[in-house]
Design a protein around this motif. Structure first.
Motif, PDB file in Angstrom:
ATOM      1  N   LYS A  45       0.836  -1.199   0.000  1.00 48.66           N
ATOM      2  CA  LYS A  45       0.000   0.000   0.000  1.00 48.66           C
ATOM      3  C   LYS A  45       0.871   1.249   0.000  1.00 48.66           C
ATOM      4  CE  LYS A  45      -3.711   2.343   2.523  1.00 48.66           C
ATOM      5  NZ  LYS A  45      -4.612   2.303   3.709  1.00 48.66           N
ATOM      6  N   GLU A  46       1.963   1.201   0.746  1.00 44.84           N
ATOM      7  CA  GLU A  46       2.875   2.349   0.790  1.00 44.84           C
ATOM      8  C   GLU A  46       3.517   2.589  -0.573  1.00 44.84           C
ATOM      9  OE1 GLU A  46       2.855  -0.172   3.027  1.00 44.84           O
ATOM     10  OE2 GLU A  46       1.794   1.007   4.555  1.00 44.84           O
ATOM     11  N   ASP A  47       3.899   1.502  -1.261  1.00 52.76           N
ATOM     12  CA  ASP A  47       4.452   1.631  -2.614  1.00 52.76           C
ATOM     13  C   ASP A  47       3.431   2.277  -3.548  1.00 52.76           C
ATOM     14  OD1 ASP A  47       6.933   0.390  -2.075  1.00 52.76           O
ATOM     15  OD2 ASP A  47       6.055  -1.599  -2.376  1.00 52.76           O
ATOM     16  N   ALA A  48       2.195   1.815  -3.464  1.00 54.50           N
ATOM     17  CA  ALA A  48       1.143   2.343  -4.328  1.00 54.50           C
ATOM     18  C   ALA A  48       0.977   3.842  -4.125  1.00 54.50           C
ATOM     19  CB  ALA A  48      -0.170   1.612  -4.059  1.00 54.50           C
ATOM     20  N   GLU A  49       0.937   4.269  -2.856  1.00 58.05           N
ATOM     21  CA  GLU A  49       0.782   5.692  -2.560  1.00 58.05           C
ATOM     22  C   GLU A  49       1.989   6.491  -3.055  1.00 58.05           C
ATOM     23  OE1 GLU A  49       0.227   5.468   1.633  1.00 58.05           O
ATOM     24  OE2 GLU A  49      -1.958   5.211   1.490  1.00 58.05           O
ATOM     25  N   THR A  50       3.184   5.920  -2.907  1.00 58.87           N
ATOM     26  CA  THR A  50       4.393   6.598  -3.362  1.00 58.87           C
ATOM     27  C   THR A  50       4.407   6.731  -4.881  1.00 58.87           C
ATOM     28  OG1 THR A  50       5.651   5.760  -1.465  1.00 58.87           O
ATOM     29  CG2 THR A  50       6.918   6.521  -3.358  1.00 58.87           C
ATOM     30  N   PHE A  51       4.031   5.665  -5.578  1.00 57.05           N
ATOM     31  CA  PHE A  51       3.975   5.708  -7.038  1.00 57.05           C
ATOM     32  C   PHE A  51       2.998   6.789  -7.511  1.00 57.05           C
ATOM     33  CE2 PHE A  51       5.215   0.962  -7.869  1.00 57.05           C
ATOM     34  CZ  PHE A  51       6.498   1.240  -7.433  1.00 57.05           C
ATOM     35  N   ILE A  52       1.836   6.845  -6.883  1.00 57.65           N
ATOM     36  CA  ILE A  52       0.833   7.831  -7.286  1.00 57.65           C
ATOM     37  C   ILE A  52       1.354   9.248  -7.066  1.00 57.65           C
ATOM     38  CG2 ILE A  52      -1.472   8.730  -6.751  1.00 57.65           C
ATOM     39  CD1 ILE A  52      -2.222   5.778  -6.030  1.00 57.65           C
ATOM     40  N   GLU A  53       1.983   9.467  -5.938  1.00 61.22           N
ATOM     41  CA  GLU A  53       2.536  10.789  -5.643  1.00 61.22           C
ATOM     42  C   GLU A  53       3.647  11.169  -6.618  1.00 61.22           C
ATOM     43  OE1 GLU A  53       3.739  10.429  -1.602  1.00 61.22           O
ATOM     44  OE2 GLU A  53       1.677  10.380  -0.829  1.00 61.22           O
ATOM     45  N   ALA A  54       4.362  10.160  -7.131  1.00 55.57           N
ATOM     46  CA  ALA A  54       5.456  10.419  -8.069  1.00 55.57           C
ATOM     47  C   ALA A  54       4.974  10.625  -9.504  1.00 55.57           C
ATOM     48  CB  ALA A  54       6.464   9.270  -8.023  1.00 55.57           C
ATOM     49  N   GLY A  55       3.676  10.385  -9.746  1.00 55.66           N
ATOM     50  CA  GLY A  55       3.145  10.671 -11.079  1.00 55.66           C
ATOM     51  C   GLY A  55       2.533   9.504 -11.820  1.00 55.66           C
ATOM     52  N   ALA A  56       2.344   8.360 -11.163  1.00 58.12           N
ATOM     53  CA  ALA A  56       1.749   7.202 -11.855  1.00 58.12           C
ATOM     54  C   ALA A  56       0.282   7.460 -12.175  1.00 58.12           C
ATOM     55  CB  ALA A  56       1.875   5.950 -11.003  1.00 58.12           C
ATOM     56  N   ASP A  57      -0.100   7.150 -13.404  1.00 65.66           N
ATOM     57  CA  ASP A  57      -1.502   7.215 -13.816  1.00 65.66           C
ATOM     58  C   ASP A  57      -2.198   5.881 -13.615  1.00 65.66           C
ATOM     59  OD1 ASP A  57      -1.433   9.949 -15.034  1.00 65.66           O
ATOM     60  OD2 ASP A  57      -0.004   8.983 -16.395  1.00 65.66           O
ATOM     61  N   VAL A  58      -1.416   4.796 -13.700  1.00 63.49           N
ATOM     62  CA  VAL A  58      -1.933   3.429 -13.595  1.00 63.49           C
ATOM     63  C   VAL A  58      -0.974   2.616 -12.729  1.00 63.49           C
ATOM     64  CG1 VAL A  58      -2.579   1.344 -14.872  1.00 63.49           C
ATOM     65  CG2 VAL A  58      -2.936   3.600 -15.917  1.00 63.49           C
TER      66      VAL A  58
ATOM     67  N   LEU B 100      -5.052  -2.737  -2.677  1.00 61.34           N
ATOM     68  CA  LEU B 100      -4.277  -1.871  -3.564  1.00 61.34           C
ATOM     69  C   LEU B 100      -5.175  -1.144  -4.559  1.00 61.34           C
ATOM     70  CD1 LEU B 100      -1.214  -4.189  -4.302  1.00 61.34           C
ATOM     71  CD2 LEU B 100      -1.308  -2.229  -2.756  1.00 61.34           C
ATOM     72  N   ILE B 101      -6.157  -1.851  -5.076  1.00 61.38           N
ATOM     73  CA  ILE B 101      -7.089  -1.236  -6.022  1.00 61.38           C
ATOM     74  C   ILE B 101      -7.890  -0.126  -5.331  1.00 61.38           C
ATOM     75  CG2 ILE B 101      -9.140  -1.662  -7.433  1.00 61.38           C
ATOM     76  CD1 ILE B 101      -7.945  -4.516  -7.894  1.00 61.38           C
ATOM     77  N   LYS B 102      -8.314  -0.394  -4.105  1.00 63.75           N
ATOM     78  CA  LYS B 102      -9.047   0.630  -3.339  1.00 63.75           C
ATOM     79  C   LYS B 102      -8.174   1.849  -3.105  1.00 63.75           C
ATOM     80  CE  LYS B 102     -11.493   1.369   1.035  1.00 63.75           C
ATOM     81  NZ  LYS B 102     -11.890   0.767   2.336  1.00 63.75           N
ATOM     82  N   THR B 103      -6.914   1.624  -2.772  1.00 70.24           N
ATOM     83  CA  THR B 103      -5.983   2.731  -2.558  1.00 70.24           C
ATOM     84  C   THR B 103      -5.822   3.549  -3.827  1.00 70.24           C
ATOM     85  OG1 THR B 103      -4.737   1.506  -0.875  1.00 70.24           O
ATOM     86  CG2 THR B 103      -3.595   3.323  -1.968  1.00 70.24           C
ATOM     87  N   ALA B 104      -5.659   2.875  -4.960  1.00 74.87           N
ATOM     88  CA  ALA B 104      -5.486   3.581  -6.231  1.00 74.87           C
ATOM     89  C   ALA B 104      -6.698   4.430  -6.565  1.00 74.87           C
ATOM     90  CB  ALA B 104      -5.230   2.569  -7.346  1.00 74.87           C
ATOM     91  N   HIS B 105      -7.887   3.877  -6.376  1.00 73.31           N
ATOM     92  CA  HIS B 105      -9.110   4.596  -6.730  1.00 73.31           C
ATOM     93  C   HIS B 105      -9.364   5.771  -5.770  1.00 73.31           C
ATOM     94  CE1 HIS B 105     -10.869   0.971  -9.144  1.00 73.31           C
ATOM     95  NE2 HIS B 105      -9.806   1.519  -9.693  1.00 73.31           N
ATOM     96  N   GLU B 106      -9.014   5.594  -4.518  1.00 74.02           N
ATOM     97  CA  GLU B 106      -9.196   6.673  -3.559  1.00 74.02           C
ATOM     98  C   GLU B 106      -8.229   7.828  -3.793  1.00 74.02           C
ATOM     99  OE1 GLU B 106      -8.811   4.782   0.226  1.00 74.02           O
ATOM    100  OE2 GLU B 106     -10.930   4.204   0.309  1.00 74.02           O
ATOM    101  N   LYS B 107      -7.053   7.501  -4.308  1.00 70.03           N
ATOM    102  CA  LYS B 107      -6.033   8.524  -4.545  1.00 70.03           C
ATOM    103  C   LYS B 107      -6.245   9.259  -5.866  1.00 70.03           C
ATOM    104  CE  LYS B 107      -3.275   8.126  -0.946  1.00 70.03           C
ATOM    105  NZ  LYS B 107      -2.858   9.258  -0.084  1.00 70.03           N
TER     106      LYS B 107
END
Length: 232
Positions: free
Chosen positions: A192-205, A225-232
């Motif tokens: 989950k932490e990786d997912a949040e870090t990726f999103i903050e760094a600019g990941a679209d997917v 992880l999917i929930k985290t991505a959609h919430e972010k």
């Protein structure tokens, strides 16, 4: 308002830019199917590209692995100038095209294999710009078997590529296996932490293993992880 990706014609997809492609995929609510192919191997249908083959089977997005932006090879493709390779794949398939780039160093030791990294497959700003100029719609920052790509390197590459081509190309980040990094195996392939870090760094997917395809990566973990991505 644009159409869902799964309702678009080839002409309509060709006219879409990054924002429109992302919206059309999201509007399709999980029914867009991506298929990864390797252009350097002998095509399943001999003289027809594997990209066309998987399109005939229902693929909506073509993901090209082992694609070198300096020396592009897609076996079965009609002869075109190297810089036109991606455009020709898109013309023949009517699909958006992604390529894998790997944030790792080229190794000159040991026996070479199909996975051995080349300079034109590294996740550098120069290669990302070349890919965008060639017509690539999506860059997937990931690691092939044994290459040794860790999530910290993916985060750094994301930030660099987001600044360089983030307005032109969809940026996807993650791994389907550990890529030789044993400390990032199982559910640690993507936390989950990786997912949040990726999103903050600019990941679209976010790219993650299908549940059950690697030991320890469960349906429950994928759902988190999917929930985290959609919430972010």
């Amino acid at each position: 308002m644009g159409k869902r990706y799964i309702d678009c014609s080839a002409r309509e997809l060709a006219a879409y830019h990054k924002k429109e492609l992302l919206q059309s995929i999201a509007d399709s609510e999980g029914r867009v199917l991506a298929a990864e192919t390797i252009g350097t191997v002998t095509p399943m249908l001999v003289n027809i590209t594997n990209a066309e083959f998987v399109t005939s089977l229902g693929a909506d997005i073509i993901m090209l692995n082992i694609f070198d932006v300096d020396h592009p090879v897609i076996n079965g493709l009609p002869e075109v100038a190297p810089e036109d390779t991606i455009h020709e794949v898109k013309r023949l398939t009517g699909r958006m095209v992604a390529i894998n780039l790997e944030p790792a160093a080229v190794r000159n030791d040991g026996e070479k294999s199909v996975w051995s990294l080349t300079e034109g497959r590294r996740a550098t700003v120069e290669n990302a710009k070349k890919a965008a100029d060639m017509g690539v719609d999506m860059i997937v920052l990931t690691g092939n078997p044994g290459v040794g790509v860790d999530n910290k390197a993916i985060t750094k590459a994301l930030a660099d590529l987001n600044e360089a081509v983030g307005d032109r190309v969809i940026l996807t980040a993650g791994k389907m296996h550990a890529s030789g990094i044993l400390s990032e195996s199982g559910e640690k392939i993507l936390t989950k932490e990786d997912a949040e870090t990726f999103i903050e760094a600019g990941a679209d997917v976010l790219l993650l293993p299908a549940p059950g395809t690697v030991p320890g990566f469960t349906m429950e973990h994928a759902a988190e992880l999917i929930k985290t991505a959609h919430e972010k």
